[in-house]
Motif scaffolding. Structure first.
Motif, short mmCIF file in Angstrom:
data_model
loop_
_atom_site.label_atom_id
_atom_site.label_comp_id
_atom_site.label_asym_id
_atom_site.label_seq_id
_atom_site.Cartn_x
_atom_site.Cartn_y
_atom_site.Cartn_z
N THR A 10 6.98 -28.48 13.07
CA THR A 10 6.64 -27.20 13.70
C THR A 10 7.10 -26.04 12.82
OG1 THR A 10 6.87 -28.22 15.89
CG2 THR A 10 6.88 -25.82 15.79
N LEU A 11 8.29 -26.14 12.26
CA LEU A 11 8.77 -25.10 11.35
C LEU A 11 7.86 -24.97 10.12
CD1 LEU A 11 12.62 -25.81 11.39
CD2 LEU A 11 11.35 -24.11 12.73
N SER A 12 7.27 -26.09 9.71
CA SER A 12 6.41 -26.11 8.52
C SER A 12 4.98 -25.69 8.81
CB SER A 12 6.39 -27.51 7.90
OG SER A 12 7.68 -27.89 7.48
N GLY A 13 4.64 -25.45 10.08
CA GLY A 13 3.29 -25.03 10.42
C GLY A 13 2.31 -26.15 10.68
N LEU A 14 2.79 -27.39 10.72
CA LEU A 14 1.91 -28.53 10.98
C LEU A 14 1.63 -28.69 12.47
CD1 LEU A 14 3.48 -31.06 8.46
CD2 LEU A 14 1.44 -29.65 8.14
N TYR A 15 2.59 -28.28 13.31
CA TYR A 15 2.40 -28.25 14.75
C TYR A 15 2.59 -26.81 15.22
CZ TYR A 15 3.25 -33.35 14.67
OH TYR A 15 3.20 -34.70 14.41
N ARG A 16 1.94 -26.48 16.34
CA ARG A 16 2.09 -25.14 16.90
C ARG A 16 2.89 -25.20 18.19
NH1 ARG A 16 -2.77 -21.03 15.50
NH2 ARG A 16 -2.96 -21.61 13.30
N PRO A 17 3.85 -24.30 18.35
CA PRO A 17 4.64 -24.31 19.57
C PRO A 17 3.83 -23.81 20.76
CG PRO A 17 5.25 -22.44 18.20
CD PRO A 17 4.28 -23.25 17.40
N SER A 18 4.20 -24.28 21.94
CA SER A 18 3.58 -23.77 23.16
C SER A 18 4.34 -22.56 23.71
CB SER A 18 3.54 -24.88 24.22
OG SER A 18 4.83 -25.44 24.43
N ARG B 201 1.29 -19.54 11.88
CA ARG B 201 0.76 -19.44 10.52
C ARG B 201 0.39 -20.83 9.99
NH1 ARG B 201 4.27 -15.38 6.67
NH2 ARG B 201 4.58 -13.67 8.15
N SER B 202 -0.48 -20.87 9.01
CA SER B 202 -0.84 -22.14 8.40
C SER B 202 0.32 -22.67 7.57
CB SER B 202 -2.07 -21.97 7.50
OG SER B 202 -1.74 -21.18 6.37
N ALA B 203 0.32 -23.98 7.33
CA ALA B 203 1.35 -24.59 6.48
C ALA B 203 1.33 -23.98 5.08
CB ALA B 203 1.15 -26.09 6.41
N HIS B 204 0.14 -23.70 4.59
CA HIS B 204 -0.03 -23.09 3.27
C HIS B 204 0.67 -21.73 3.22
CE1 HIS B 204 -2.21 -22.01 -0.46
NE2 HIS B 204 -2.40 -20.83 0.10
N ALA B 205 0.47 -20.92 4.24
CA ALA B 205 1.08 -19.58 4.28
C ALA B 205 2.59 -19.66 4.40
CB ALA B 205 0.49 -18.77 5.44
N ILE B 206 3.08 -20.67 5.11
CA ILE B 206 4.52 -20.81 5.29
C ILE B 206 5.18 -21.21 3.97
CG2 ILE B 206 6.28 -22.25 6.41
CD1 ILE B 206 4.54 -22.05 8.96
N GLY C 242 8.04 -19.01 1.51
CA GLY C 242 9.31 -19.46 0.95
C GLY C 242 10.00 -20.58 1.69
N LEU C 243 9.25 -21.31 2.50
CA LEU C 243 9.81 -22.45 3.25
C LEU C 243 9.01 -23.69 2.89
CD1 LEU C 243 10.72 -22.36 7.04
CD2 LEU C 243 9.60 -24.34 6.02
N ALA C 244 9.70 -24.71 2.37
CA ALA C 244 9.02 -25.94 1.95
C ALA C 244 9.72 -27.14 2.55
CB ALA C 244 9.00 -26.06 0.43
N GLU D 240 2.03 -35.31 -12.29
CA GLU D 240 0.96 -34.75 -11.46
C GLU D 240 1.46 -34.35 -10.08
OE1 GLU D 240 -2.82 -37.10 -13.53
OE2 GLU D 240 -1.70 -38.03 -11.87
N ASN D 241 2.36 -35.16 -9.51
CA ASN D 241 2.96 -34.80 -8.23
C ASN D 241 3.72 -33.49 -8.33
OD1 ASN D 241 3.16 -36.90 -5.70
ND2 ASN D 241 2.67 -37.99 -7.61
N LEU D 242 4.47 -33.32 -9.41
CA LEU D 242 5.23 -32.09 -9.58
C LEU D 242 4.31 -30.89 -9.73
CD1 LEU D 242 8.07 -33.33 -11.96
CD2 LEU D 242 8.23 -32.87 -9.50
N VAL D 243 3.27 -31.04 -10.51
CA VAL D 243 2.32 -29.93 -10.71
C VAL D 243 1.71 -29.51 -9.38
CG1 VAL D 243 0.12 -29.29 -11.75
CG2 VAL D 243 1.85 -30.44 -13.12
N LEU D 244 1.36 -30.47 -8.54
CA LEU D 244 0.79 -30.15 -7.23
C LEU D 244 1.80 -29.40 -6.37
CD1 LEU D 244 -1.24 -33.34 -6.29
CD2 LEU D 244 -2.14 -31.03 -6.69
N GLY D 245 3.08 -29.73 -6.50
CA GLY D 245 4.10 -29.02 -5.74
C GLY D 245 4.20 -27.55 -6.10
N GLY D 246 3.84 -27.22 -7.33
CA GLY D 246 3.92 -25.83 -7.77
C GLY D 246 2.59 -25.12 -7.82
N ILE D 247 1.60 -25.65 -7.12
CA ILE D 247 0.23 -25.13 -7.26
C ILE D 247 0.10 -23.68 -6.82
CG2 ILE D 247 -0.60 -25.84 -4.97
CD1 ILE D 247 -3.15 -26.88 -6.45
N GLN D 248 0.99 -23.22 -5.94
CA GLN D 248 0.89 -21.84 -5.48
C GLN D 248 1.55 -20.85 -6.44
OE1 GLN D 248 1.01 -20.92 -1.27
NE2 GLN D 248 1.52 -23.04 -0.83
#
Length: 236
Positions: free
Chosen positions: A47-55, A69-74, A78-80, A96-104
């Motif tokens: 929920t903190l990561s934006g994957l679930y939405r609170p009620s 907010r979307s997980a991408h926006a979160i 600055g929260l990962a 390749e995994n590391l590069v994907l982690g820094g894609i933003q």
């Protein structure tokens, strides 16, 4: 206060999972959330990561509301998260995994990857190896390093010691301390209460989707209820 959660309720499939959760994490802290399997710890992290939405309730990060907010926006804020079960890309290389982690943050990928390989030397040795062929401990290090590639102010660690041998557990918790020393605040979900409390400034205990205890790491390590439930007995 870097993260503040106020009166958070979460339902999944119509079933209530989290009930009136309130907690906070100050900048520079290591804070743990403890509890048995199935009490809602991973639901909280997702929920903190934006994957679930609170009620109901609010999640404030750096004084800004992020619930909904979307997980991408979160991640951009600055929260990962380094998720439970690692969830690395097994068919991709370590690099390749590391590069994907820094894609933003593409301009920082090269320098941050170098920093991660310095922090996790075994990943440097394995950087061209497919991630799925790594040992469990190496995969956990990759999971954490991938999350750090986004330069988070707050790192969520969900069960980082799960399934690891005792010596690797010690290494992982030492790395958590090292990560805090680099300036990244840590919120840690962990069933290994003894190890988590030993490195935590503060901690919360969850039962049945609710927070039932909170205090400093030392206070909870000496708490009779915590000792009986999570630390293998009462104090001598």
């Amino acid at each position: 206060m870097l993260l503040e959660v106020r009166s958070l309720d979460v339902q999944l499939g119509g079933l209530p999972i989290l009930h009136d959760i309130s907690l906070h994490v100050d900048s520079g802290e290591i804070v743990s959330v403890l509890g048995a399997n199935g009490v809602g710890k991973t639901t909280l992290m997702r929920t903190l990561s934006g994957l679930y939405r609170p009620s109901r309730g609010e999640i404030l990060f750096n004084d800004q509301p992020i619930q909904g907010r979307s997980a991408h926006a979160i991640v951009q804020a600055g929260l990962a998260q380094a998720p439970e079960g690692r969830q690395i890309f097994a068919d991709m290389t370590v690099d390749e995994n590391l590069v994907l982690g820094g894609i933003q943050q593409p301009a920082k990928v090269a320098s941050t990857r170098t920093a991660m390989l310095d922090m996790f030397p075994v990943l440097r040795e394995r950087r061209n190896q497919k991630a799925g062929t790594l040992s469990g401990g190496e995969q956990q290090m990759l999971c954490i390093a991938r999350a750090l590639m986004s330069h988070p102010r707050l790192l969520l660690l969900d069960e980082p010691s799960l399934g690891l041998a005792p010596q690797l557990v010690k290494r992982i918790f030492a790395l958590v301390r090292d990560i805090r020393e680099t300036g990244t605040t840590v919120l840690l979900v962990e069933q290994n209460a003894r190890a988590a409390l030993s490195i935590s400034d503060r901690a919360y205990v969850m039962e049945h989707g609710k927070i039932v205890l909170q205090g400093s790491g030392a206070e909870l390590a000496d708490n009779e209820r915590v000792r009986e439930a999570y630390l293998g007995g009462s104090a001598a």
